[in-house]
Design an enzyme around this catalytic site. Structure first.
Site, PDB file in Angstrom:
ATOM      1  N   SER A  19      -6.592   3.722  -0.495  1.00 42.58           N
ATOM      2  CA  SER A  19      -5.759   3.991   0.675  1.00 42.58           C
ATOM      3  C   SER A  19      -5.336   5.453   0.650  1.00 42.58           C
ATOM      4  O   SER A  19      -4.651   5.905  -0.274  1.00 42.58           O
ATOM      5  CB  SER A  19      -4.523   3.099   0.653  1.00 42.58           C
ATOM      6  OG  SER A  19      -3.583   3.622   1.563  1.00 42.58           O
ATOM      7  N   HIS A  44      -9.521   3.439   3.260  1.00 46.48           N
ATOM      8  CA  HIS A  44      -8.532   2.676   4.023  1.00 46.48           C
ATOM      9  C   HIS A  44      -7.540   3.686   4.586  1.00 46.48           C
ATOM     10  O   HIS A  44      -6.923   4.458   3.849  1.00 46.48           O
ATOM     11  CB  HIS A  44      -7.846   1.670   3.095  1.00 46.48           C
ATOM     12  CG  HIS A  44      -6.829   0.814   3.777  1.00 46.48           C
ATOM     13  ND1 HIS A  44      -7.149  -0.352   4.434  1.00 46.48           N
ATOM     14  CD2 HIS A  44      -5.482   0.962   3.899  1.00 46.48           C
ATOM     15  CE1 HIS A  44      -6.047  -0.891   4.931  1.00 46.48           C
ATOM     16  NE2 HIS A  44      -5.014  -0.113   4.628  1.00 46.48           N
ATOM     17  N   ASP A  46      -4.230   4.414   6.664  1.00 44.31           N
ATOM     18  CA  ASP A  46      -2.980   3.783   7.085  1.00 44.31           C
ATOM     19  C   ASP A  46      -2.271   4.606   8.155  1.00 44.31           C
ATOM     20  O   ASP A  46      -1.762   5.691   7.883  1.00 44.31           O
ATOM     21  CB  ASP A  46      -2.048   3.634   5.878  1.00 44.31           C
ATOM     22  CG  ASP A  46      -2.445   2.459   4.997  1.00 44.31           C
ATOM     23  OD1 ASP A  46      -2.684   1.365   5.552  1.00 44.31           O
ATOM     24  OD2 ASP A  46      -2.508   2.633   3.771  1.00 44.31           O
ATOM     25  N   MET A  48       0.891   4.750  10.711  1.00 44.26           N
ATOM     26  CA  MET A  48       2.227   4.180  10.948  1.00 44.26           C
ATOM     27  C   MET A  48       2.950   5.008  12.004  1.00 44.26           C
ATOM     28  O   MET A  48       2.835   6.232  12.016  1.00 44.26           O
ATOM     29  CB  MET A  48       3.044   4.207   9.656  1.00 44.26           C
ATOM     30  CG  MET A  48       2.336   3.555   8.478  1.00 44.26           C
ATOM     31  SD  MET A  48       3.428   3.484   7.051  1.00 44.26           S
ATOM     32  CE  MET A  48       2.290   2.933   5.780  1.00 44.26           C
ATOM     33  N   HIS A  77      -6.188   1.017   9.497  1.00 42.18           N
ATOM     34  CA  HIS A  77      -5.162  -0.041   9.541  1.00 42.18           C
ATOM     35  C   HIS A  77      -4.009   0.480  10.385  1.00 42.18           C
ATOM     36  O   HIS A  77      -3.218   1.301   9.922  1.00 42.18           O
ATOM     37  CB  HIS A  77      -4.735  -0.348   8.093  1.00 42.18           C
ATOM     38  CG  HIS A  77      -3.609  -1.322   7.974  1.00 42.18           C
ATOM     39  ND1 HIS A  77      -2.851  -1.469   6.824  1.00 42.18           N
ATOM     40  CD2 HIS A  77      -3.099  -2.219   8.853  1.00 42.18           C
ATOM     41  CE1 HIS A  77      -1.942  -2.403   7.002  1.00 42.18           C
ATOM     42  NE2 HIS A  77      -2.052  -2.865   8.233  1.00 42.18           N
ATOM     43  N   MET A  79      -0.556   0.304  11.892  1.00 42.57           N
ATOM     44  CA  MET A  79       0.756  -0.349  11.788  1.00 42.57           C
ATOM     45  C   MET A  79       1.614   0.291  12.875  1.00 42.57           C
ATOM     46  O   MET A  79       2.507   1.094  12.600  1.00 42.57           O
ATOM     47  CB  MET A  79       1.335  -0.129  10.382  1.00 42.57           C
ATOM     48  CG  MET A  79       0.602  -0.947   9.323  1.00 42.57           C
ATOM     49  SD  MET A  79       0.817  -0.274   7.655  1.00 42.57           S
ATOM     50  CE  MET A  79      -0.476   0.958   7.654  1.00 42.57           C
ATOM     51  N   MET A 149      -2.127  -9.003   4.399  1.00 45.23           N
ATOM     52  CA  MET A 149      -1.192  -8.112   3.709  1.00 45.23           C
ATOM     53  C   MET A 149      -0.550  -8.858   2.541  1.00 45.23           C
ATOM     54  O   MET A 149      -0.038  -9.974   2.706  1.00 45.23           O
ATOM     55  CB  MET A 149      -0.094  -7.633   4.659  1.00 45.23           C
ATOM     56  CG  MET A 149      -0.574  -6.733   5.801  1.00 45.23           C
ATOM     57  SD  MET A 149      -1.450  -5.259   5.259  1.00 45.23           S
ATOM     58  CE  MET A 149      -0.186  -4.414   4.278  1.00 45.23           C
ATOM     59  N   GLY A 157       2.905   1.580  -3.019  1.00 44.81           N
ATOM     60  CA  GLY A 157       3.626   1.420  -4.277  1.00 44.81           C
ATOM     61  C   GLY A 157       4.520   0.197  -4.380  1.00 44.81           C
ATOM     62  O   GLY A 157       5.341   0.111  -5.288  1.00 44.81           O
ATOM     63  N   ASP A 187      -4.590  -6.102   1.158  1.00 46.25           N
ATOM     64  CA  ASP A 187      -3.943  -4.788   1.085  1.00 46.25           C
ATOM     65  C   ASP A 187      -2.492  -4.920   0.616  1.00 46.25           C
ATOM     66  O   ASP A 187      -1.704  -5.641   1.224  1.00 46.25           O
ATOM     67  CB  ASP A 187      -3.995  -4.182   2.506  1.00 46.25           C
ATOM     68  CG  ASP A 187      -3.363  -2.808   2.602  1.00 46.25           C
ATOM     69  OD1 ASP A 187      -3.085  -2.192   1.562  1.00 46.25           O
ATOM     70  OD2 ASP A 187      -3.162  -2.354   3.758  1.00 46.25           O
ATOM     71  N   GLY A 188      -2.171  -4.198  -0.464  1.00 49.02           N
ATOM     72  CA  GLY A 188      -0.792  -4.104  -0.925  1.00 49.02           C
ATOM     73  C   GLY A 188      -0.633  -4.528  -2.369  1.00 49.02           C
ATOM     74  O   GLY A 188      -0.897  -5.685  -2.720  1.00 49.02           O
ATOM     75  N   GLY A 189      -0.259  -3.585  -3.220  1.00 46.72           N
ATOM     76  CA  GLY A 189       0.029  -3.903  -4.613  1.00 46.72           C
ATOM     77  C   GLY A 189      -1.179  -4.297  -5.445  1.00 46.72           C
ATOM     78  O   GLY A 189      -1.048  -4.993  -6.447  1.00 46.72           O
TER      79      GLY A 189
HETATM   80  C1  DX5 Z   1       1.217  -0.518   3.194  1.00 47.46           C
HETATM   81  C2  DX5 Z   1      -0.187   0.009   3.425  1.00 47.46           C
HETATM   82  C3  DX5 Z   1      -1.070  -0.151   2.231  1.00 47.46           C
HETATM   83  C4  DX5 Z   1      -0.590   0.650   1.055  1.00 47.46           C
HETATM   84  C5  DX5 Z   1      -1.323   0.278  -0.188  1.00 47.46           C
HETATM   85  O1  DX5 Z   1       1.950  -0.341   4.325  1.00 47.46           O
HETATM   86  O2  DX5 Z   1      -0.791  -0.665   4.500  1.00 47.46           O
HETATM   87  O3  DX5 Z   1      -2.397   0.188   2.543  1.00 47.46           O
HETATM   88  O4  DX5 Z   1      -0.722   2.012   1.253  1.00 47.46           O
HETATM   89  O5  DX5 Z   1      -0.742   0.986  -1.241  1.00 47.46           O
HETATM   90  P1  DX5 Z   1      -0.578   0.327  -2.675  1.00 47.46           P
HETATM   91  O6  DX5 Z   1      -1.956   0.023  -3.157  1.00 47.46           O
HETATM   92  O7  DX5 Z   1       0.116   1.391  -3.444  1.00 47.46           O
HETATM   93  O8  DX5 Z   1       0.247  -0.906  -2.488  1.00 47.46           O
HETATM   94 ZN    ZN Z   2      -2.983  -0.505   4.721  1.00 52.46          ZN
END
Ligand code: DX5
Ligand code: ZN
Length: 227
Positions: A19, A44, A46, A48, A77, A79, A149, A157, A187-189
């Protein structure tokens, strides 16, 4: 449209997408090239808007710049609160696939999917950790990708939410039984440990921000996440 833009999946391997959110933006070109050399299957991206999520990243201009550097597909992605107004613009900026959030729009999801397909791009739908698969059931047949998600979107993070793992398995079972073509992106963590759970449940495209870009060795991080 099939999954041929991610060839590793056809050979039965999970695809890993760092990402860009966690990259060092003062060295964006070097970062994009470094993760590609380290074996990234896709980027990926992101996006926002400070409204759908409490954070702002970047718009189509930056996506266009990344697309000029990248040799791997951009999987975007969104958001954002108004994906209907923006999805095609992000596709035209160079995304191979654009996902938008189910929760962002009350109705008209099909129209956005159709607009992306009309622009010759792939379409994905993202759902938050607390949105059951049942709510998007009617849309699954039209999707090229389903993004599950494992954190609430907004920031890199965060910790992986293990309670989403059964939903990954459910999406995989439904894909098999109904013959859907969507890729399952998670996606996430994600780190080498949580990636194992995700792959075991049927996750195919694994996103990792922190675990790749904040690691001292991108290639071993990507290899460990791929398993
Ligand atoms: C969260 C994002 C993720 C995020 C992933 O809003 O959509 O793509 O950046 O980051 P890590 O892998 O650090 O959770
Ligand atoms: Zn994402």
């Amino acid at each position: 449209m099939n999954s041929s833009f991610l060839p590793s999946i056809e050979t039965g391997r999970a695809a890993v997408g760092p990402s860009i959110l966690s990259a060092d933006f003062t060295r964006l070109e070097a970062e994009v090239r470094a993760v590609e050399e380290a074996g990234a299957d896709f980027h990926h991206i992101d996006v926002m808007d400070g409204h759908f999520v409490p954070n702002i990243t970047f718009g189509p201009m930056i996506v266009e710049a990344i697309a000029r550097l990248a040799t791997r597909p951009l999987v975007t992605h969104l958001m954002i609160s108004d994906p209907g107004a923006w999805a095609v613009k992000f596709a035209e900026a160079g995304s191979a696939l654009v996902s938008f959030h189910f929760e962002a729009v009350g109705e008209g999801h099909e129209k956005i999917v159709d607009a992306l397909h009309g622009a010759g791009r792939r379409a994905g739908l993202a759902i938050n950790p607390d949105t059951p698969l049942e709510r998007v059931r009617h849309l699954l047949g039209s999707l090229d990708l389903l993004l599950l998600m494992t954190v609430f979107p907004g920031f890199g993070g965060q910790s992986f939410m293990g309670e989403v793992v059964p939903k990954i398995a459910e999406a995989a079972a439904l894909k098999r039984s109904a013959g859907y073509r969507y890729l399952i992106e998670v996606d996430g963590g994600i780190n080498p440990r949580t990636a194992e759970l995700v792959r075991g449940a049927g996750g195919e495209c694994l996103v990792a921000g922190t675990a790749v870009y904040r690691s001292p060795d991108y290639a071993s991080a990507i290899a460990a996440i791929r398993g």
